[in-house]
Design a protein around this motif. Structure first.
Motif, PDB file in Angstrom:
ATOM      1  N   VAL A 138       1.872  -1.537  -1.465  1.00  6.97           N
ATOM      2  CA  VAL A 138       0.941  -1.377  -0.346  1.00  6.97           C
ATOM      3  C   VAL A 138       1.621  -0.699   0.836  1.00  6.97           C
ATOM      4  O   VAL A 138       0.983   0.042   1.587  1.00  6.97           O
ATOM      5  CB  VAL A 138       0.353  -2.746   0.044  1.00  6.97           C
ATOM      6  N   SER A 139       2.925  -0.919   0.987  1.00  4.98           N
ATOM      7  CA  SER A 139       3.657  -0.299   2.100  1.00  4.98           C
ATOM      8  C   SER A 139       3.648   1.217   2.011  1.00  4.98           C
ATOM      9  O   SER A 139       3.897   1.898   3.014  1.00  4.98           O
ATOM     10  CB  SER A 139       5.097  -0.815   2.122  1.00  4.98           C
ATOM     11  N   GLY A 144      -6.147   5.026   5.283  1.00  2.72           N
ATOM     12  CA  GLY A 144      -7.394   5.151   4.532  1.00  2.72           C
ATOM     13  C   GLY A 144      -7.316   4.476   3.176  1.00  2.72           C
ATOM     14  O   GLY A 144      -8.305   3.905   2.693  1.00  2.72           O
ATOM     15  N   GLU A 145      -6.150   4.525   2.543  1.00  7.08           N
ATOM     16  CA  GLU A 145      -5.970   3.869   1.249  1.00  7.08           C
ATOM     17  C   GLU A 145      -5.951   2.350   1.397  1.00  7.08           C
ATOM     18  O   GLU A 145      -6.465   1.619   0.543  1.00  7.08           O
ATOM     19  CB  GLU A 145      -4.680   4.368   0.592  1.00  7.08           C
ATOM     20  N   VAL A 170      -8.731   2.976  12.882  1.00 12.54           N
ATOM     21  CA  VAL A 170      -7.363   3.465  12.695  1.00 12.54           C
ATOM     22  C   VAL A 170      -7.301   4.617  11.696  1.00 12.54           C
ATOM     23  O   VAL A 170      -6.225   4.987  11.233  1.00 12.54           O
ATOM     24  CB  VAL A 170      -6.423   2.326  12.230  1.00 12.54           C
ATOM     25  N   LEU A 171      -8.459   5.222  11.380  1.00  9.29           N
ATOM     26  CA  LEU A 171      -8.491   6.276  10.376  1.00  9.29           C
ATOM     27  C   LEU A 171      -8.529   7.660  11.017  1.00  9.29           C
ATOM     28  O   LEU A 171      -9.070   7.848  12.098  1.00  9.29           O
ATOM     29  CB  LEU A 171      -9.724   6.114   9.476  1.00  9.29           C
ATOM     30  N   THR A 172      -7.949   8.624  10.308  1.00 13.22           N
ATOM     31  CA  THR A 172      -8.049  10.022  10.729  1.00 13.22           C
ATOM     32  C   THR A 172      -9.454  10.541  10.397  1.00 13.22           C
ATOM     33  O   THR A 172     -10.172   9.933   9.583  1.00 13.22           O
ATOM     34  CB  THR A 172      -7.017  10.887   9.986  1.00 13.22           C
ATOM     35  N   GLU A 177     -14.149  10.625   6.646  1.00 13.15           N
ATOM     36  CA  GLU A 177     -15.042  11.344   5.738  1.00 13.15           C
ATOM     37  C   GLU A 177     -14.958  10.769   4.328  1.00 13.15           C
ATOM     38  O   GLU A 177     -15.975  10.583   3.652  1.00 13.15           O
ATOM     39  CB  GLU A 177     -14.665  12.831   5.741  1.00 13.15           C
ATOM     40  N   THR A 178     -13.739  10.472   3.876  1.00 13.17           N
ATOM     41  CA  THR A 178     -13.557   9.892   2.547  1.00 13.17           C
ATOM     42  C   THR A 178     -14.182   8.504   2.480  1.00 13.17           C
ATOM     43  O   THR A 178     -14.850   8.154   1.493  1.00 13.17           O
ATOM     44  CB  THR A 178     -12.055   9.797   2.209  1.00 13.17           C
ATOM     45  N   LEU A 179     -13.984   7.693   3.536  1.00 10.54           N
ATOM     46  CA  LEU A 179     -14.571   6.360   3.575  1.00 10.54           C
ATOM     47  C   LEU A 179     -16.090   6.436   3.497  1.00 10.54           C
ATOM     48  O   LEU A 179     -16.727   5.667   2.757  1.00 10.54           O
ATOM     49  CB  LEU A 179     -14.145   5.633   4.848  1.00 10.54           C
TER      50      LEU A 179
END
Length: 246
Positions: A138-139, A144-145, A170-172, A177-179
């Motif tokens: 996870v690190s 986004g992942e 906290v997403l770019t 867009e992916t989310l």
């Protein structure tokens, strides 16, 4: 996966002399992305805590799948297929994706049969509309992942109604867009989503319906794509005060 509808009818919550929720009714249709909007202190968190069982409502009813349910604890909401992804990640960074998913079940045997668990995880991941390598640490995941992993945890636990609290904070832009592609696909494949955000343009881009709270009461409902951000902002603040919509 069969999507769940969820409805609150006349929801009320009192803290001493302060009425945090007053006759709040909201209907989230099965298989849709529904926004819950309001300024800080409007009552969003209080309503959600009532739905997930961390702060049971004092008044009103919660209907899940068209049936009234008693939700007195998170165990009750989880049993009904309701889950929540919080604003701050709850994944364990020192573990793998597989370990995070398995440990999310809570009650585990003393000895885990990882060969069996990985076979089950491979089968689970094959059914999902988006993938993560279960062997990855996870690190090593981008923000986004990690958000995807939080959603996968809820699906792994068979939650069919997922509440997302400020999931893009906290997403770019590319990760947002992916989310959104992921959430649209989830709603089409049988998951209902309650989306909490202050970013009104994102709400207009993503959500089918919206419920707006102000000072503990419902001040409006709309199809966000059919109204302007200024219209939504007025429902939230009750005047012409500019409000960030990005």
């Amino acid at each position: 996966m069969r999507a769940l509808s969820l409805e609150t009818i006349g929801a009320g919550k009192v803290f001493g002399s302060f009425r945090a929720l007053d006759d709040v009714s909201m209907q989230v249709r099965a298989g849709t992305v529904h926004a819950l909007l309001g300024e800080n202190g409007a009552g969003k968190s209080t309503l959600v805590k009532g739905i997930v069982g961390y702060g049971p409502l004092d008044e009103g009813s919660v209907l899940v799948g068209g049936r009234e349910q008693s939700i007195a604890s998170p165990r009750d909401s989880h049993g009904l297929g309701i889950g929540m992804v919080y604003q701050h990640f709850t994944v364990a960074p020192g573990l793998s994706v597989a370990e995070n998913l398995v440990l999310s079940r809570g009650e585990l045997p003393w000895a885990i049969d990882w060969k069996q668990e990985r076979a089950a995880l491979d089968a689970f991941m094959a059914r999902m509309p988006f993938k993560l390598d279960v062997e990855r640490a996870v690190s090593s995941l981008a923000a986004g992942e990690k958000q995807k992993l939080e959603i996968l945890k809820q699906l792994y636990l068979d939650r069919r109604f997922i509440i997302l609290d400020e999931p893009t904070s906290v997403l770019t832009p590319q990760e947002v867009e992916t989310l959104f592609r992921t959430l649209r696909q989830l709603s089409q494949e049988g998951c209902s989503i309650l989306f909490i955000s202050h970013k009104l343009q994102e709400v207009r881009d993503l959500c089918h319906r919206a419920t707006v709270l102000r000072q503990g009461r419902v001040t409006g409902e709309c199809n966000p794509g059919e109204v302007s951000t200024d219209d939504i902002a007025r429902m939230m603040v009750g005047n012409e005060t500019p409000l960030s919509t990005q």
